[in-house]
Design an enzyme around this catalytic site. Structure first.
Site, PDB file in Angstrom:
ATOM      1  CD  GLU A  58       7.316  27.906 -44.182  1.00  0.00           C
ATOM      2  OE1 GLU A  58       6.449  27.228 -43.805  1.00  0.00           O
ATOM      3  OE2 GLU A  58       6.763  29.169 -44.074  1.00  0.00           O
ATOM      4  CE  LYS A  97       6.153  23.634 -26.149  1.00  0.00           C
ATOM      5  NZ  LYS A  97       7.484  23.794 -27.044  1.00  0.00           N
ATOM      6  CD  GLU A 144       2.405  34.122 -38.756  1.00  0.00           C
ATOM      7  OE1 GLU A 144       2.182  33.489 -39.827  1.00  0.00           O
ATOM      8  OE2 GLU A 144       3.152  34.358 -37.624  1.00  0.00           O
ATOM      9  CB  CYS A 156       6.295  32.690 -41.248  1.00  0.00           C
ATOM     10  SG  CYS A 156       6.112  34.354 -40.845  1.00  0.00           S
TER      11      CYS A 156
HETATM   12  P1  ADP Z   1       8.718  24.196 -36.919  1.00  0.00           P
HETATM   13  O1  ADP Z   1       8.482  23.696 -37.898  1.00  0.00           O
HETATM   14  O2  ADP Z   1       9.141  25.518 -37.390  1.00  0.00           O
HETATM   15  O3  ADP Z   1      10.136  24.228 -35.850  1.00  0.00           O
HETATM   16  P2  ADP Z   1       6.753  23.328 -35.674  1.00  0.00           P
HETATM   17  O4  ADP Z   1       5.430  23.880 -35.980  1.00  0.00           O
HETATM   18  O5  ADP Z   1       7.152  22.175 -35.461  1.00  0.00           O
HETATM   19  O6  ADP Z   1       7.469  24.274 -35.667  1.00  0.00           O
HETATM   20  O7  ADP Z   1       6.630  23.853 -34.036  1.00  0.00           O
HETATM   21  C1  ADP Z   1       5.925  25.415 -33.094  1.00  0.00           C
HETATM   22  C2  ADP Z   1       6.127  25.613 -32.109  1.00  0.00           C
HETATM   23  O8  ADP Z   1       4.206  24.247 -31.787  1.00  0.00           O
HETATM   24  C3  ADP Z   1       7.002  24.729 -31.187  1.00  0.00           C
HETATM   25  O9  ADP Z   1       6.854  25.645 -30.358  1.00  0.00           O
HETATM   26  C4  ADP Z   1       6.200  23.446 -30.643  1.00  0.00           C
HETATM   27  O10 ADP Z   1       7.266  23.162 -29.643  1.00  0.00           O
HETATM   28  C5  ADP Z   1       5.025  23.075 -30.580  1.00  0.00           C
HETATM   29  N1  ADP Z   1       4.591  22.429 -31.824  1.00  0.00           N
HETATM   30  C6  ADP Z   1       5.153  21.121 -31.768  1.00  0.00           C
HETATM   31  N2  ADP Z   1       4.446  19.890 -31.785  1.00  0.00           N
HETATM   32  C7  ADP Z   1       3.106  20.458 -31.235  1.00  0.00           C
HETATM   33  C8  ADP Z   1       1.825  19.999 -31.058  1.00  0.00           C
HETATM   34  N3  ADP Z   1       1.265  18.502 -31.148  1.00  0.00           N
HETATM   35  N4  ADP Z   1       0.805  20.594 -30.129  1.00  0.00           N
HETATM   36  C9  ADP Z   1       0.779  21.642 -29.504  1.00  0.00           C
HETATM   37  N5  ADP Z   1       2.118  22.276 -29.776  1.00  0.00           N
HETATM   38  C10 ADP Z   1       3.100  21.364 -30.767  1.00  0.00           C
END
Ligand code: ADP
Length: 486
Positions: free
Chosen positions: A386, A179, A255, A289
């Protein structure tokens, strides 16, 4: 010229398909914010199809499971060959969709190819033990792939992280559902096409674009997924760990973020330390990161260092990331740009001294000037949270003992660095700092052979390194009765 966009559908069971709902979402280029493609928006139903395909491909009699381990290596090396063939196109697509400067995208392509080849080399070195059991028993262990792995990607290094997670899982013999991040869906699809061309059997690699709370959450809840590997924010990492325990017990590798301290001692070679410190925080506009977002400078060199740091920030060439001479491109999207500018305002309000930068560049795209704050205090927001943007926060310290305790006073623990010409300083710091990666007189050095991951809230588990496939394996002990007398 903009790179051609060839793939916008979901990749399930080696076929290109629309989302079951028929929905699509727009993806943009951060250079000017324009829409560059509409991509199929997968959600729960599409994740279910993809997991079923991956589950079929994992059946004990499947083409994939019947392959010799050495043949998995052959397929991975073929994938690396195809990525090498298309490296320029892939790098340009990464730059177009993500805003990474092209020099960095190209550098990453070399790293990706080397990484896949290293992981391919591990595929047929997965071996168990023979065990000196008590009694009349002969025991041995088998290491076997855990099953379907769900790989959830961030937007900041889409190609590298896709390749690293997918190749590790495949080297172990798992099948995967990927994903990608919703901000950067395009390169994962281009890589999926190469997976098919390399000859991986149907269902071994599936890619479902979509949003986190829908597609991502469906993957983390799916009972036929045995393992989740996630790179992203701490906030979502915590959600994923919870979700992974709802319908079954998934193995989890996380990570996550960092607030990495970089320490410059009075005795450091400043000709080396000053440019390194700038690159350590401004590379990829701070969207890394492991960015050195807390720069601790010892009192004796503080004023000189700060003046030089400002010059380095001002010298960075800002521009279109597709231009080979650009050093500083845009933030990934409007949301991140706004968030970073908000942190800069907080820094000013809380009393940090803004020495350069601090503003959006122009009105097109999502550019922010390289920004330097001096006289930052540990309790200021910009020293604690961050930022994921081009913001260097400089803090003063007096002794090594003091700076180690201050460096550790955070819930993060991803990376840390020190510049010093005194080996005792280097050894004491490396021993006591709470971080998964420590650099001495350098920053960012990483390779396929070395483990990578975080202490504390920066993550669980390690990626890369000789043992990285273990995160995708189960250990099975087989005990066989031996005749009492022979
Ligand atoms: P950032 O804050 O850097 O955008 P995120 O942690 O929000 O990073 O997102 C990283 C990945 O996790 C993306 O692929 C996002 O779609 C996915 N993601 C966000 N929320 C969820 C969730 N509740 N469950 C699973 N995957 C998620």
């Amino acid at each position: 010229m903009a790179p051609q966009i060839k793939y916008t559908k979901l990749f399930i069971d080696n076929e290109w398909v629309d989302a079951k709902s028929g929905k699509t979402f727009e993806t943009r280029t951060p250079h000017d914010g324009s829409v560059i493609a509409k991509v199929a928006e997968g959600d729960k139903a599409d994740i279910d199809e993809a997991v079923k395909a991956a589950h079929r491909a994992f059946h004990r009699n499947s083409e994939w499971r019947l392959l010799d381990a050495s043949q998995r290596a052959v397929l991975l090396n073929k994938l690396a060959d195809l990525i090498k063939r298309d490296a320029v196109y892939l790098a340009e697509l990464e730059t177009y969709n993500n805003g990474m400067v092209i020099g960095m995208s190209m550098h990453f392509m070399d790293a990706v190819i080397a990484n896949i080849r290293y992981l391919a080399s591990l595929a047929d070195k997965i071996q168990g033990d023979t065990i000196p059991s008590d009694g009349d028993t002969f025991a041995y262990t088998l290491k076997q792939p855990v099953g379907v792995a769900g790989l959830i990607l961030p937007w900041n290094g889409p190609i590298f992280i896709f390749a690293s997670k997918v190749a590790t899982a495949l080297a172990a013999g798992c099948t995967v559902v990927v994903k990608p991040a919703e901000q950067t869906p395009l390169t994962a699809l281009a890589l999926a096409a190469l997976v098919a061309e390399a000859g991986f059997p149907r269902g071994v690699v599936n890619v479902v674009n979509g949003y986190g709370p829908t597609a991502g959450a469906a993957l983390t809840h799916h009972p036929q997924v045995a393992k989740i590997s996630f790179t992203g924010s701490v906030e979502v990492g915590k959600l994923i760990q919870q979700a992974a325990g709802v319908n079954n017990l998934k193995r989890v590798t996380l990570e996550l973020g960092g607030k990495s301290p970089l320490v410059i001692m009075d005795d450091a070679d400043l000709n080396v330390a000053i440019p390194f410190a700038a690159n350590a925080v401004f590379t990829h506009q701070g969207q890394v990161c492991i960015a050195a977002s807390r720069l601790y400078v010892q009192a004796g060199i503080y004023d000189k260092f700060v003046a030089e740091a400002v010059k380095h920030a001002q010298a960075r060439k800002i521009g279109n990331p597709a231009d080979a001479t650009t050093q500083h491109g845009p933030q990934v999207d409007e949301e991140m740009m706004t968030k970073v500018l908000g942190y800069i305002e907080k820094g000013k309000k809380e009393g940090a001294k803004l020495l350069t930068g601090g503003k959006r560049v122009g009105k097109m795209g999502y550019y922010i000037e390289p920004t330097v704050f001096a006289d930052v205090k540990d309790n200021m927001t910009i020293a604690k949270e961050e930022i994921f943007g081009p913001v260097q926060s400089i803090l003063k310290f007096d002794t090594l003992e003091e700076v180690i305790d201050r460096a550790n006073d955070t819930s993060y623990g991803l990376a840390a660095g020190i510049f010093t010409t005194n080996v005792n300083n280097a050894l004491q710091f490396s021993k006591h700092v709470e971080a998964g990666v420590v650099w001495v007189n350098q920053y960012f050095a990483m390779g396929s052979q070395a483990p990578f991951g975080g202490f504390k809230d920066s993550g669980i588990g390690r990626e890369s390194g000789f043992h990285c496939v273990d995160a995708y394996l189960e250990v099975k002990t087989v005990s066989i009765s031996l005749p009492k007398k022979f």
